[in-house]
Scaffold this motif. Structure first.
Motif, PDB file in Angstrom:
ATOM      1  N   ALA A  40       1.147  -1.217   0.163  1.00 51.13           N
ATOM      2  CA  ALA A  40      -0.012  -0.085   0.141  1.00 51.13           C
ATOM      3  C   ALA A  40       0.927   0.795  -0.150  1.00 51.13           C
ATOM      4  CB  ALA A  40      -0.861  -0.080   0.777  1.00 51.13           C
ATOM      5  N   PHE A  41       2.031   1.017   0.868  1.00 50.96           N
ATOM      6  CA  PHE A  41       3.115   2.377   0.671  1.00 50.96           C
ATOM      7  C   PHE A  41       3.389   2.761   0.443  1.00 50.96           C
ATOM      8  CE2 PHE A  41       6.871   4.350   1.581  1.00 50.96           C
ATOM      9  CZ  PHE A  41       6.532   5.222   2.795  1.00 50.96           C
ATOM     10  N   LYS A  42       3.776   1.644  -1.132  1.00 49.90           N
ATOM     11  CA  LYS A  42       4.525   1.683  -2.233  1.00 49.90           C
ATOM     12  C   LYS A  42       3.318   2.650  -3.476  1.00 49.90           C
ATOM     13  CE  LYS A  42       7.433  -1.388  -5.985  1.00 49.90           C
ATOM     14  NZ  LYS A  42       8.080  -2.443  -6.376  1.00 49.90           N
ATOM     15  N   LYS A  43       2.446   1.862  -3.618  1.00 51.01           N
ATOM     16  CA  LYS A  43       1.257   2.070  -4.498  1.00 51.01           C
ATOM     17  C   LYS A  43       1.014   3.609  -4.065  1.00 51.01           C
ATOM     18  CE  LYS A  43      -2.251  -0.956  -6.360  1.00 51.01           C
ATOM     19  NZ  LYS A  43      -2.859  -1.548  -5.646  1.00 51.01           N
ATOM     20  N   MET A  44       1.363   4.266  -2.483  1.00 57.35           N
ATOM     21  CA  MET A  44       0.401   5.362  -2.300  1.00 57.35           C
ATOM     22  C   MET A  44       1.794   6.497  -2.845  1.00 57.35           C
ATOM     23  SD  MET A  44      -1.617   5.423   1.141  1.00 57.35           S
ATOM     24  CE  MET A  44      -1.064   6.763   1.506  1.00 57.35           C
ATOM     25  N   ASP A  45       3.175   6.221  -2.486  1.00 60.83           N
ATOM     26  CA  ASP A  45       4.489   6.665  -2.453  1.00 60.83           C
ATOM     27  C   ASP A  45       4.762   7.291  -4.303  1.00 60.83           C
ATOM     28  OD1 ASP A  45       6.903   8.283  -2.808  1.00 60.83           O
ATOM     29  OD2 ASP A  45       7.759   6.179  -2.241  1.00 60.83           O
ATOM     30  N   ALA A  46       3.557   8.315  -4.314  1.00 62.53           N
ATOM     31  CA  ALA A  46       3.614   8.429  -5.950  1.00 62.53           C
ATOM     32  C   ALA A  46       5.391   9.213  -6.441  1.00 62.53           C
ATOM     33  CB  ALA A  46       3.063  10.072  -6.210  1.00 62.53           C
ATOM     34  N   THR A  53       4.332  11.863   1.601  1.00 61.96           N
ATOM     35  CA  THR A  53       3.775  13.675   2.360  1.00 61.96           C
ATOM     36  C   THR A  53       2.074  13.445   2.271  1.00 61.96           C
ATOM     37  OG1 THR A  53       3.590  14.520  -0.278  1.00 61.96           O
ATOM     38  CG2 THR A  53       5.629  14.298   0.558  1.00 61.96           C
ATOM     39  N   GLU A  54       1.944  14.291   3.181  1.00 66.40           N
ATOM     40  CA  GLU A  54       0.339  14.475   3.387  1.00 66.40           C
ATOM     41  C   GLU A  54      -0.527  14.792   1.957  1.00 66.40           C
ATOM     42  OE1 GLU A  54      -2.144  16.973   6.649  1.00 66.40           O
ATOM     43  OE2 GLU A  54      -1.275  18.121   4.777  1.00 66.40           O
ATOM     44  N   ALA A  55      -0.062  14.935   1.275  1.00 67.60           N
ATOM     45  CA  ALA A  55      -0.673  15.146  -0.257  1.00 67.60           C
ATOM     46  C   ALA A  55      -1.087  13.522  -1.034  1.00 67.60           C
ATOM     47  CB  ALA A  55       0.477  16.140  -1.572  1.00 67.60           C
ATOM     48  N   GLU A  56       0.120  12.860  -0.962  1.00 65.39           N
ATOM     49  CA  GLU A  56       0.496  11.656  -1.507  1.00 65.39           C
ATOM     50  C   GLU A  56      -0.665  11.090  -0.149  1.00 65.39           C
ATOM     51  OE1 GLU A  56       4.759  10.710  -2.954  1.00 65.39           O
ATOM     52  OE2 GLU A  56       3.950  10.853  -1.389  1.00 65.39           O
ATOM     53  N   PHE A  57      -0.573  11.095   0.420  1.00 71.56           N
ATOM     54  CA  PHE A  57      -1.708  10.304   1.621  1.00 71.56           C
ATOM     55  C   PHE A  57      -2.926  10.786   1.410  1.00 71.56           C
ATOM     56  CE2 PHE A  57      -3.645   9.840   5.845  1.00 71.56           C
ATOM     57  CZ  PHE A  57      -3.189   8.909   6.113  1.00 71.56           C
ATOM     58  N   LEU A  58      -3.935  11.891   1.363  1.00 67.14           N
ATOM     59  CA  LEU A  58      -5.025  12.239   1.104  1.00 67.14           C
ATOM     60  C   LEU A  58      -5.003  12.079  -0.490  1.00 67.14           C
ATOM     61  CD1 LEU A  58      -4.486  15.680   2.949  1.00 67.14           C
ATOM     62  CD2 LEU A  58      -5.420  13.538   3.607  1.00 67.14           C
ATOM     63  N   LYS A  71     -14.456  11.399   8.391  1.00 63.92           N
ATOM     64  CA  LYS A  71     -14.042  11.587   9.493  1.00 63.92           C
ATOM     65  C   LYS A  71     -12.288  12.276   8.418  1.00 63.92           C
ATOM     66  CE  LYS A  71     -14.269   7.293  11.142  1.00 63.92           C
ATOM     67  NZ  LYS A  71     -13.788   6.199  10.684  1.00 63.92           N
ATOM     68  N   ASP A  72     -11.706  13.653   9.111  1.00 58.63           N
ATOM     69  CA  ASP A  72     -10.415  13.875   8.680  1.00 58.63           C
ATOM     70  C   ASP A  72      -9.452  13.375   8.265  1.00 58.63           C
ATOM     71  OD1 ASP A  72      -8.904  16.230   8.272  1.00 58.63           O
ATOM     72  OD2 ASP A  72      -8.784  16.997  10.278  1.00 58.63           O
ATOM     73  N   PRO A  73      -8.745  12.859   7.423  1.00 56.51           N
ATOM     74  CA  PRO A  73      -7.920  11.815   7.206  1.00 56.51           C
ATOM     75  C   PRO A  73      -6.007  12.452   7.468  1.00 56.51           C
ATOM     76  CG  PRO A  73      -8.894  12.634   5.312  1.00 56.51           C
ATOM     77  CD  PRO A  73      -9.415  12.795   6.253  1.00 56.51           C
ATOM     78  N   LYS A  74      -6.377  13.825   7.492  1.00 54.81           N
ATOM     79  CA  LYS A  74      -5.363  14.819   7.955  1.00 54.81           C
ATOM     80  C   LYS A  74      -5.080  14.636   9.535  1.00 54.81           C
ATOM     81  CE  LYS A  74      -5.655  18.872   5.076  1.00 54.81           C
ATOM     82  NZ  LYS A  74      -5.532  19.967   4.679  1.00 54.81           N
ATOM     83  N   LYS A  75      -5.780  14.276  10.208  1.00 56.72           N
ATOM     84  CA  LYS A  75      -5.429  13.547  11.539  1.00 56.72           C
ATOM     85  C   LYS A  75      -4.930  12.628  11.499  1.00 56.72           C
ATOM     86  CE  LYS A  75      -9.431  16.544  13.826  1.00 56.72           C
ATOM     87  NZ  LYS A  75     -10.031  16.380  14.753  1.00 56.72           N
ATOM     88  N   GLY A  76      -5.787  11.518  10.599  1.00 57.11           N
ATOM     89  CA  GLY A  76      -4.159  10.172  11.311  1.00 57.11           C
ATOM     90  C   GLY A  76      -3.272  10.094  10.560  1.00 57.11           C
ATOM     91  N   PHE A  77      -2.925  11.101   9.257  1.00 57.15           N
ATOM     92  CA  PHE A  77      -1.597  11.648   9.048  1.00 57.15           C
ATOM     93  C   PHE A  77      -0.601  11.608  10.061  1.00 57.15           C
ATOM     94  CE2 PHE A  77       1.343  13.941   7.001  1.00 57.15           C
ATOM     95  CZ  PHE A  77       2.124  13.425   6.311  1.00 57.15           C
ATOM     96  N   ALA A  78      -1.356  12.809  10.700  1.00 56.92           N
ATOM     97  CA  ALA A  78      -1.106  14.173  12.203  1.00 56.92           C
ATOM     98  C   ALA A  78      -0.121  12.738  13.106  1.00 56.92           C
ATOM     99  CB  ALA A  78      -1.155  14.955  12.588  1.00 56.92           C
TER     100      ALA A  78
END
Length: 105
Positions: A40-46, A53-58, A71-78
């Motif tokens: 999943a990480f590899k797919k998201m790591d553009a 980054t937060e942008a890739e995560f979002l 829900k707020d995914p920014k909170k999950g990232f933080a």
């Protein structure tokens, strides 16, 4: 004797088919990136720089589902960004969330 052999063969075939079905489901989950944080990480790591980054995560489907669920995914990232670097390493991304403890009344 033949009845025992046939019964044993039927039981063996049933057990074998259940095992194949379980492996097939496991393979499907891995193909979708479920159950395998590294995939999943590899797919998201553009940009394939080894960090999210937060942008890739979002931009991920999971973050979009969180938004749809209110829900707020920014909170999950933080909360995953333990070193507060502004990006996630594979280790931070893979870490299981801490279970919520009930508040004392």
């Amino acid at each position: 004797m033949i009845k025992k052999f046939l019964t044993l063969a039927v039981v063996f075939a049933a057990v074998l088919s259940v095992g194949f079905a379980a492996e097939e489901e496991k393979g499907k989950a891995k193909a979708k990136g479920k159950g395998d944080p590294a995939a999943a990480f590899k797919k998201m790591d553009a940009d394939a720089d080894g960090k999210l980054t937060e942008a890739e995560f979002l931009a991920s489907p999971g973050a979009k589902k969180q938004i749809e669920a209110g829900k707020d995914p920014k909170k999950g990232f933080a909360s995953k960004d333990k070193d507060k670097s502004g990006d996630l390493s594979l280790e931070e991304f893979s870490a299981a969330p801490k279970p919520k403890t009930p508040k004392p009344e």
